[in-house]
Scaffold this active site. Structure first.
Site, PDB file in Angstrom:
ATOM      1  N   LYS A   7      35.516   1.443  33.503  1.00  0.00           N
ATOM      2  CA  LYS A   7      36.325   1.628  34.703  1.00  0.00           C
ATOM      3  C   LYS A   7      36.161   3.066  35.155  1.00  0.00           C
ATOM      4  CE  LYS A   7      40.815   1.834  34.383  1.00  0.00           C
ATOM      5  NZ  LYS A   7      42.238   1.493  34.260  1.00  0.00           N
TER       6      LYS A   7
ATOM      7  N   CYS B 260      45.378   5.199  44.600  1.00  0.00           N
ATOM      8  CA  CYS B 260      44.532   4.012  44.725  1.00  0.00           C
ATOM      9  C   CYS B 260      43.171   4.357  45.336  1.00  0.00           C
ATOM     10  CB  CYS B 260      45.237   2.987  45.610  1.00  0.00           C
ATOM     11  SG  CYS B 260      44.263   1.526  45.969  1.00  0.00           S
TER      12      CYS B 260
ATOM     13  N   HIS C 106      43.616  -2.919  41.194  1.00  0.00           N
ATOM     14  CA  HIS C 106      42.177  -2.844  40.925  1.00  0.00           C
ATOM     15  C   HIS C 106      41.770  -3.732  39.749  1.00  0.00           C
ATOM     16  CE1 HIS C 106      44.031   0.344  38.453  1.00  0.00           C
ATOM     17  NE2 HIS C 106      43.112  -0.002  37.563  1.00  0.00           N
TER      18      HIS C 106
END
Length: 108
Positions: free
Chosen positions: A56, A74, A89
């Site tokens: 990630k 975000c 997400h």
């Protein structure tokens, strides 16, 4: 004859099936063609090429003047609390195979 138009707008959404036809009023432009068909919306990856070796992608920035010790912003554009991250997400990443994560601002 109607032509098909496909475009990508915003944060990785594709819109297809918008029919356009030449203007009959003598102008060179186009007018939307009235149809009963629905527009197709398809989610696409936000992070198609950047740092794909990471599970990630999350970046941190250290700032001296913050009210909270840690604030997540975000980067997937799907947060219900935008511009703050609410974890949306995670669902997006599972659906698209993307690896986008929040921007973390840390108080020094």
């Amino acid at each position: 004859m109607a032509s098909m138009l496909s475009m990508t707008v915003g944060a990785g959404f594709s819109y297809a099936g918008l029919g356009l036809r030449p203007s009959r009023a003598g102008g060179a432009g186009t007018q939307p063609r009235p149809r009963s068909a629905a527009v197709v919306v398809r989610a696409e990856a936000i992070n198609p090429e950047i740092r794909k070796s990471e599970a990630k992608v999350t970046d941190s920035v250290v700032v001296t003047e913050l009210s909270k010790p840690l604030t997540a912003y975000c980067r997937c554009w799907r947060s219900g609390t935008f511009p703050l991250c609410d974890g949306s997400h995670v669902k997006h990443n599972k659906a698209t195979g993307d690896n986008v994560g929040p921007l973390l601002l840390k108080k020094e």
